[in-house]
Motif scaffolding. Sequence first.
Motif, PDB file in Angstrom:
ATOM      1  N   LEU A  95       3.445   1.939  11.409  1.00  0.00           N
ATOM      2  CA  LEU A  95       2.465   1.700  10.762  1.00  0.00           C
ATOM      3  C   LEU A  95       1.150   1.679  11.802  1.00  0.00           C
ATOM      4  O   LEU A  95       0.179   2.283  11.891  1.00  0.00           O
ATOM      5  N   THR A 120       4.284  11.830  10.034  1.00  0.00           N
ATOM      6  CA  THR A 120       3.136  12.261   9.479  1.00  0.00           C
ATOM      7  C   THR A 120       2.762  11.106   8.617  1.00  0.00           C
ATOM      8  O   THR A 120       3.355  10.070   8.312  1.00  0.00           O
ATOM      9  N   THR A 121       1.319  11.205   8.548  1.00  0.00           N
ATOM     10  CA  THR A 121       0.616  10.018   8.000  1.00  0.00           C
ATOM     11  C   THR A 121      -0.322  10.717   6.816  1.00  0.00           C
ATOM     12  O   THR A 121      -0.976  11.761   6.976  1.00  0.00           O
ATOM     13  N   LYS A 122      -0.210  10.311   5.472  1.00  0.00           N
ATOM     14  CA  LYS A 122      -0.957  10.646   4.329  1.00  0.00           C
ATOM     15  C   LYS A 122      -1.881   9.430   4.025  1.00  0.00           C
ATOM     16  O   LYS A 122      -1.210   8.185   3.553  1.00  0.00           O
ATOM     17  N   LEU A 123      -3.116   9.422   3.678  1.00  0.00           N
ATOM     18  CA  LEU A 123      -4.128   8.239   3.455  1.00  0.00           C
ATOM     19  C   LEU A 123      -4.998   9.145   2.300  1.00  0.00           C
ATOM     20  O   LEU A 123      -5.589   9.876   2.613  1.00  0.00           O
ATOM     21  N   MET A 141      -1.696   4.331   1.855  1.00  0.00           N
ATOM     22  CA  MET A 141      -1.163   5.102   3.116  1.00  0.00           C
ATOM     23  C   MET A 141       0.575   5.339   3.003  1.00  0.00           C
ATOM     24  O   MET A 141       1.193   4.458   2.442  1.00  0.00           O
ATOM     25  N   THR A 142       0.916   6.724   3.211  1.00  0.00           N
ATOM     26  CA  THR A 142       2.242   6.803   3.301  1.00  0.00           C
ATOM     27  C   THR A 142       2.718   7.449   4.749  1.00  0.00           C
ATOM     28  O   THR A 142       2.085   8.355   5.104  1.00  0.00           O
ATOM     29  N   ILE A 143       3.648   6.629   5.316  1.00  0.00           N
ATOM     30  CA  ILE A 143       3.936   7.136   6.559  1.00  0.00           C
ATOM     31  C   ILE A 143       5.362   7.456   6.752  1.00  0.00           C
ATOM     32  O   ILE A 143       6.019   6.728   6.080  1.00  0.00           O
ATOM     33  N   GLY A 166      -5.252   1.863   9.709  1.00  0.00           N
ATOM     34  CA  GLY A 166      -5.760   3.082   9.446  1.00  0.00           C
ATOM     35  C   GLY A 166      -6.898   3.283   8.822  1.00  0.00           C
ATOM     36  O   GLY A 166      -7.200   4.214   8.072  1.00  0.00           O
ATOM     37  N   THR A 179      -4.611   7.996  13.721  1.00  0.00           N
ATOM     38  CA  THR A 179      -5.548   8.501  13.060  1.00  0.00           C
ATOM     39  C   THR A 179      -7.116   8.186  13.363  1.00  0.00           C
ATOM     40  O   THR A 179      -7.856   9.079  13.367  1.00  0.00           O
ATOM     41  N   GLN A 228      10.333   6.190   5.425  1.00  0.00           N
ATOM     42  CA  GLN A 228       9.321   6.305   5.007  1.00  0.00           C
ATOM     43  C   GLN A 228       8.669   4.838   4.508  1.00  0.00           C
ATOM     44  O   GLN A 228       9.147   4.156   3.938  1.00  0.00           O
ATOM     45  N   SER A 274       0.391   5.020  13.563  1.00  0.00           N
ATOM     46  CA  SER A 274       0.045   5.909  12.859  1.00  0.00           C
ATOM     47  C   SER A 274      -1.639   5.467  12.587  1.00  0.00           C
ATOM     48  O   SER A 274      -2.426   6.498  12.804  1.00  0.00           O
TER      49      SER A 274
END
Length: 267
Positions: A11, A79-82, A97-99, A147, A18, A105, A14
């Motif tokens: 976390l 990979t990170t999605k926010l 956030m998904t890491i 993040g 970012t 995950q 990431s």
Amino acid sequence: MKTSRSLLLALVLSGALTVTAACGDKKDNGGTAPAAGGSASAAASPQADARTELINAFNKLNTVTLAYTANTETGTVATTKLNGSSDPVKKAASGSMTISAQGTQITADLVVVGTDVYLKLSVPLPGIDPKKWLYIDGAKTSLSKLGLGSPDDPANVKGLADAIATVERDGPGGYKGTFDMTKRNLPEASTAMLQQMGDAAKSVPFEATVGADGYLTALTVKMPAAGQVPATTSTTTFSDFGKPVSISKPADADVQPAPAALLSQFA
């Protein structure tokens, strides 16, 4: 315990990546942003004009409520999605956030109101009720490591204006150029990574799209490798400019203090 620690480190990593990549994420307010890569204008303005236009687009993000998404790919490692929303005037922001890293995950929800930060993780932690929010005093930590940017600068773009090294138009609404990331005021961890990039940190490629209303709607930044950290590509989009946003602190009954072990990760 080992799993929890590795997830928390993921976390932190990431979040740092970012911010280092300066991925902003906002889109146009209801309109469709002109696609980058179209035909060049008949009379292209000088680079200075393109720079001014892009700086103005960055600055407009900090004046209205908006929604955002950010996707970051660190080679094949993580990979990170926010995604979330922000209200710069009220200094409030929220995000989910998904890491994904090392075959694991993690999901994390974040709420920032002023200097109050609330975090909810999907991983079990010793002595922590997983149904409650963890409270972190943002005045004693770094929001970038979570993040998120500052609530009054959710896109982390205030420092980008000074970091523009080169820029030119790239079709209607499109821009491309390079950032000199050494000119940004970054957290210590990010600064250390930039040092490992050497001169490459002074010419980081980016592509940007500005909507018809002058807002930055998309930004893609390609950071070079830094030591053991692979090259990273971050793409952020922004949307729903000026639309109502509801961001509030969790109820006191749903909050507990973050443990010292967790706070040390974000110090």
